[in-house]
Design an enzyme around this catalytic site. Structure first.
Site, short mmCIF file in Angstrom:
data_model
loop_
_atom_site.label_atom_id
_atom_site.label_comp_id
_atom_site.label_asym_id
_atom_site.label_seq_id
_atom_site.Cartn_x
_atom_site.Cartn_y
_atom_site.Cartn_z
CG ASP A 114 55.24 58.74 46.54
OD1 ASP A 114 55.15 59.96 46.20
OD2 ASP A 114 56.46 58.08 46.68
CG HIS A 116 56.78 51.85 41.42
ND1 HIS A 116 57.46 51.07 42.51
CD2 HIS A 116 56.54 52.85 42.17
CE1 HIS A 116 57.75 51.70 43.61
NE2 HIS A 116 56.97 52.78 43.39
CG HIS A 161 53.99 55.99 50.76
ND1 HIS A 161 55.04 56.51 51.41
CD2 HIS A 161 54.50 55.52 49.80
CE1 HIS A 161 56.27 56.62 50.82
NE2 HIS A 161 55.83 55.90 49.57
#
Length: 250
Positions: free
Chosen positions: A65, A120, A214
């Site tokens: 991500d 987001h 991440h």
């Protein structure tokens, strides 16, 4: 409650829009992970969302991500290039506007660029039209930078989703991608060293795993090479999401 949603000239029924926060029982001691007790397994299956690949094969799917850049994505890309490992990078609008050269590099080096939405939001709480706008904006920017004109994969921000949200995104061409390996790696103020990241990932490995990491994590960047090498030494093969032939739910 069942509602009827119309979008792009098509009408289909959706169940209620109650939000779910994706969670799962982690793999431990070689046992497979599970979402059987989370209350949403049937919803994921209904919409063809990804949780697991083929659990009979020692295949791994590496996904990242990318909400914002913290200086480690280039290092991760270097490792993936050196090790010849494909990955999927889920980018936000901020990322694609702020880091065009990294996005270009992802595509040039054969990685999938996935959609993590423009701003987001909690996508279970927005309208179908706003959801499409969120996803289209990212898709347009990716197409400006790379030859990747189609964006097929979506990761719902914060792992929040609903039956309706998965239905709308599926109808406009997306496969939602969740995960079966993860740990608390996104807090940049709580990094514990490369060995911590390595141990967290390796302890959860299982056949058909979809690994969520991440890119803001220094620990991940420094552990990536050893994770790849040692997973391969256990007989695992890293594959692209495009190569996934079987989705499993348990």
């Amino acid at each position: 409650m069942v509602s009827v949603v119309q979008h792009s000239g098509q009408v289909w029924a959706q169940d209620d829009n109650r939000p779910y926060h994706f969670g799962f029982k982690k793999s431990k001691d070689g046992k497979l992970p599970s979402i059987a007790e989370e209350g949403f397994m049937g919803i994921l299956q209904k919409h063809g969302a990804i949780f697991l690949g083929d659990t009979e094969k020692k295949e791994l799917y590496l996904t990242f991500d990318n909400g914002y850049e913290n200086g480690y994505t280039a290092q991760l890309l270097n490792v993936l290039k050196d090790k010849k490992v494909p990955a999927a990078f889920f980018v936000t609008g901020h990322y694609v506007k702020d880091q065009p050269e990294l996005v270009k590099r992802m595509a040039e080096e054969g990685h999938i660029i996935g959609n993590h939405s423009w701003s987001h939001p909690d996508m279970s709480s927005i309208s179908a039209s706003r959801m499409k706008d969120e996803l289209d904006k990212v898709k347009v920017e990716i197409a400006k930078l790379t030859p990747q004109s189609e964006v097929k994969y979506l990761r719902p921000p914060r792992g929040i989703f609903s039956d309706q949200m998965l239905g709308v995104s599926q109808n406009i061409g997306y496969t939602s991608v969740f995960w079966s390996v993860a740990y608390r790696d996104w807090d940049t103020k709580k990094q514990h060293g490369w060995n911590y990241a390595y141990q967290q990932v390796m302890a959860q490995l299982h056949p058909g795993a979809v690994i969520l990491l991440h890119s803001v994590s220094q620990d991940n960047a420094e552990a990536m090479g050893k994770i790849i090498d040692d997973a391969r030494s256990q007989g695992y093969e890293f594959k692209s999401l495009d190569q996934m032939q079987l989705k499993q739910y348990r």
